[in-house]
Scaffold this active site. Structure first.
Site, PDB file in Angstrom:
ATOM      1  N   ASP A   1       0.950  -1.302   0.140  1.00 36.96           N
ATOM      2  CA  ASP A   1      -0.121   0.122   0.062  1.00 36.96           C
ATOM      3  C   ASP A   1       0.881   1.418   0.006  1.00 36.96           C
ATOM      4  OD1 ASP A   1      -2.484  -1.426  -0.035  1.00 36.96           O
ATOM      5  OD2 ASP A   1      -2.763  -1.310   2.235  1.00 36.96           O
ATOM      6  N   GLU A   2       1.937   1.340   0.852  1.00 33.55           N
ATOM      7  CA  GLU A   2       2.910   2.390   0.793  1.00 33.55           C
ATOM      8  C   GLU A   2       3.334   2.494  -0.822  1.00 33.55           C
ATOM      9  OE1 GLU A   2       4.973   2.230   5.196  1.00 33.55           O
ATOM     10  OE2 GLU A   2       6.315   1.773   3.509  1.00 33.55           O
ATOM     11  N   LEU A   3       3.830   1.487  -1.508  1.00 30.61           N
ATOM     12  CA  LEU A   3       4.499   1.506  -2.823  1.00 30.61           C
ATOM     13  C   LEU A   3       3.601   2.198  -3.442  1.00 30.61           C
ATOM     14  CD1 LEU A   3       6.988   1.021  -4.403  1.00 30.61           C
ATOM     15  CD2 LEU A   3       5.833  -1.412  -4.919  1.00 30.61           C
TER      16      LEU A   3
END
Length: 238
Positions: free
Chosen positions: A81-83
């Site tokens: 999700d960060e990516l």
């Protein structure tokens, strides 16, 4: 996503169990010692819960994102999700993304092979198919960018020094008031396609001898940008 002023120079994305106490810790210390304001999440993230609110905010308020891909990176929905947020930042506001391949091959990430394939087998059994595809596209996009590969026997200290120098030089090239000129983009319509230069670099280095490829880039893309071979891959240079 609305544009916001930069509160951080660098956002570090990494899999804690792989790199928190070794490479990432040393990289973070080197960045901070060089007066590069860096966001590193030190909390133990709970499995199965959504990404905490402060992480997307920190990504949105950073000028650079260093993504440390390691064996278990793709097992974490948090990291993925960060990516996705990082790649959205690259597309929407020119966030500079620097991938580090720590003990993994660039193509394992780009094409989701080996440990990344195993991680996605599990995700596909438990996660919405559309979200899984977004994760895959984000990995593929990030893996095509210039970065560093760290293999057994490489000097991590030297590579960290190179990364810090790269960030310092790139910082000097970023206008202070860049954020005021950004355009808002609907995140739902974001597609993860590589830039023309990314595509050219991937094509040339995969189809021509390394010496000829380096000559091409040094002849046609300097002094605005330079491409050097570092630890078996093309490393970004300011």
């Amino acid at each position: 996503m609305a544009a916001s002023s930069s509160q951080y120079d660098v956002f570090l994305s990494f899999r804690g169990e792989d790199t928190r106490k070794n490479f990432v810790s040393h990289l973070y210390d080197a960045l901070v010692e060089s007066h590069i304001k860096t966001f590193k999440d030190d909390k133990k993230l709970e499995k199965g819960t959504s990404i905490p609110e402060e992480l997307p905010k920190a990504i949105d308020e950073s000028k650079f994102a260093i993504v440390v891909f390691s064996m278990n990176y793709a097992t974490s929905s948090w990291c993925l999700d960060e990516l996705v947020r990082i790649i959205q930042g690259k597309i929407q506001r020119d966030l500079t993304v620097v991938p580090i391949f720590y003990g993994v091959n660039r193509y394992e990430v780009e094409e989701q092979r080996k440990m990344f394939a195993e991680a996605f087998d599990k995700h596909e059994a438990n996660v919405d198919r559309e979200k899984v595809q977004i994760w895959r596209k984000a990995l593929t996009e990030a893996a095509k960018l210039p970065g560093w590969v760290i293999c057994n026997g490489d000097s991590e200290a030297e590579i960290i020094e190179d990364i810090v120098k790269y960030i310092q030089k790139k910082k000097q090239q970023i206008p202070i008031n860049t954020a005021s000129n950004l355009l808002e983009t609907n995140s739902r319509n974001v597609s993860f396609w590589p830039t023309t230069l990314d595509f050219l670099s991937s094509f040339i280095f995969s189809h021509f001898p390394r010496s000829l490829s380096l000559f091409f880039f040094s002849r046609f893309f300097q002094p605005e940008s330079q491409v050097l071979v570092n630890h078996q891959e093309v490393a970004p240079q300011a």
